[in-house]
Write a protein that holds these residues in place. Structure first.
Motif, PDB file in Angstrom:
ATOM      1  N   LYS A 163      34.920  30.747  30.594  1.00  0.00           N
ATOM      2  CA  LYS A 163      36.063  29.854  30.550  1.00  0.00           C
ATOM      3  C   LYS A 163      37.003  30.059  31.736  1.00  0.00           C
ATOM      4  N   PHE A 164      36.872  31.150  32.453  1.00  0.00           N
ATOM      5  CA  PHE A 164      37.748  31.432  33.578  1.00  0.00           C
ATOM      6  C   PHE A 164      37.317  30.601  34.784  1.00  0.00           C
ATOM      7  N   ASN A 165      38.261  29.892  35.397  1.00  0.00           N
ATOM      8  CA  ASN A 165      37.939  29.023  36.527  1.00  0.00           C
ATOM      9  C   ASN A 165      38.636  29.443  37.808  1.00  0.00           C
ATOM     10  N   GLY A 166      39.143  30.663  37.835  1.00  0.00           N
ATOM     11  CA  GLY A 166      39.775  31.157  39.045  1.00  0.00           C
ATOM     12  C   GLY A 166      41.240  30.757  39.138  1.00  0.00           C
ATOM     13  N   ASP A 167      41.977  31.511  39.950  1.00  0.00           N
ATOM     14  CA  ASP A 167      43.394  31.246  40.161  1.00  0.00           C
ATOM     15  C   ASP A 167      43.720  31.654  41.596  1.00  0.00           C
ATOM     16  N   ILE A 215      42.857  42.067  30.382  1.00  0.00           N
ATOM     17  CA  ILE A 215      44.140  42.268  31.061  1.00  0.00           C
ATOM     18  C   ILE A 215      44.314  41.262  32.190  1.00  0.00           C
ATOM     19  N   ALA A 216      43.251  41.039  32.972  1.00  0.00           N
ATOM     20  CA  ALA A 216      43.326  40.091  34.085  1.00  0.00           C
ATOM     21  C   ALA A 216      43.596  38.674  33.581  1.00  0.00           C
ATOM     22  N   LEU A 217      42.924  38.284  32.505  1.00  0.00           N
ATOM     23  CA  LEU A 217      43.107  36.933  31.977  1.00  0.00           C
ATOM     24  C   LEU A 217      44.495  36.753  31.371  1.00  0.00           C
ATOM     25  N   GLU A 218      45.025  37.794  30.728  1.00  0.00           N
ATOM     26  CA  GLU A 218      46.387  37.713  30.192  1.00  0.00           C
ATOM     27  C   GLU A 218      47.388  37.508  31.325  1.00  0.00           C
ATOM     28  N   TYR A 219      47.168  38.188  32.435  1.00  0.00           N
ATOM     29  CA  TYR A 219      48.067  38.020  33.585  1.00  0.00           C
ATOM     30  C   TYR A 219      47.950  36.595  34.135  1.00  0.00           C
ATOM     31  N   PHE A 253      39.915  41.194  39.901  1.00  0.00           N
ATOM     32  CA  PHE A 253      39.087  40.358  39.031  1.00  0.00           C
ATOM     33  C   PHE A 253      38.857  38.992  39.661  1.00  0.00           C
ATOM     34  N   GLU A 254      39.894  38.456  40.282  1.00  0.00           N
ATOM     35  CA  GLU A 254      39.740  37.174  40.980  1.00  0.00           C
ATOM     36  C   GLU A 254      38.725  37.310  42.120  1.00  0.00           C
TER      37      GLU A 254
END
Length: 271
Positions: free
Chosen positions: A7-11, A88-92, A109-110
């Motif tokens: 579900k993570f698409n980068g930031d 933790i990375a996704l919460e941030y 993580f990114e």
């Protein structure tokens, strides 16, 4: 890959114009940093060996090198935040936390997520810069549009030969591709020595000799063409006015802006 990772698409905001500054408080810390950089040098040599071997597909050499880089980012994430680094990375990234630990974890993580995407994504350049200062070192993870810098060596994969080529034309393309890989292997092997010269061991060099060093690298692919680049970078002795006390995110330095200006095409976009 976990459901969260899918579900993570980068930031892009996490990496943009930022770097991680890590203290080097003593010689033990310097030894760990030196060992890590020697692993990078060894990776360059292994890549060169694989490129020079006509029996090893170019894509395999490319993927293995980037998997080694990705694994180093996983280790860094675990070192910072433990096995829960992804959470933790996704919460941030979602704005659910805004602490130093979350920022550092999200940064690596990114970089890890983008590294994993690069295996299948074309026309994206991995363009990091690593700099050693007297009391610390910085890692600036960058990705840009395009697939090569102005100083990259280019080489082709015979496995990606155009389907329209037949007979002697296909044979010529195959032989020319292998020759380009052999030529690139020689240049890539030479860059491993640059790394060894820029990041000296505290057991073999004086503090004055080893307190500054730097490299910038670039790697990408577009269709059947691959690129590689590694050059020395002169660190700015006036970049930091405060001593390093703990790992933290900092703004990119003039060195990053300089390498971007010198090595990237005018139309390149830094992600």
């Amino acid at each position: 890959m976990s459901e969260q990772r899918v579900k993570f698409n980068g930031d892009t905001r996490v990496l943009y114009r930022k770097a991680v500054r890590t203290p080097l408080p003593d010689e033990d810390a310097e030894r760990v940093f030196h060992e890590n950089m020697m692993n990078v040098a060894d990776s360059q040599e292994r890549k060169a060996e694989m490129l020079a071997d006509p029996d090893i597909p170019l894509l395999e050499a490319y993927e293995k090198q980037h998997e080694r880089i990705a694994e180093s980012y996983r280790r860094r994430c675990r070192h910072i935040a433990g096995e829960e680094y992804e959470r933790i990375a996704l919460e941030y990234s979602r704005g659910e936390r805004n602490d130093r630990l979350g920022a550092l974890t999200a940064y690596y993580f990114e970089g890890l997520w983008r590294m994993e995407q690069r295996i299948s994504v074309t026309d994206m350049l991995f363009f990091p810069i690593i700099l050693r200062y007297p009391d610390s070192f910085t890692v600036n993870i960058r990705f840009t549009s395009g697939f090569a810098t102005n100083g990259s060596v280019l080489y082709e994969s015979p496995e990606h030969a155009p389907e329209s080529l037949e007979g002697e034309y296909a044979d010529r393309y195959y032989n020319d591709s292998l020759y380009s890989q052999k030529e690139a292997a020689e240049q890539i092997r030479a860059t491993s020595q640059i790394i060894r010269e820029e990041f000296l061991s505290p057991d073999e060099a004086s503090f004055e000799e080893r307190k500054y060093g730097g490299i910038v690298t670039g790697g990408g692919k577009k269709g059947s063409v691959f690129s590689s680049m590694l050059k020395r970078v002169e660190p700015d002795p006036d970049r930091f006015s405060e001593p390093a006390t703990e790992p933290m995110l900092v703004e990119e330095g003039n060195e990053a802006k300089r390498t971007e200006h010198e090595l990237l095409p005018d139309d390149a976009i830094v992600l």
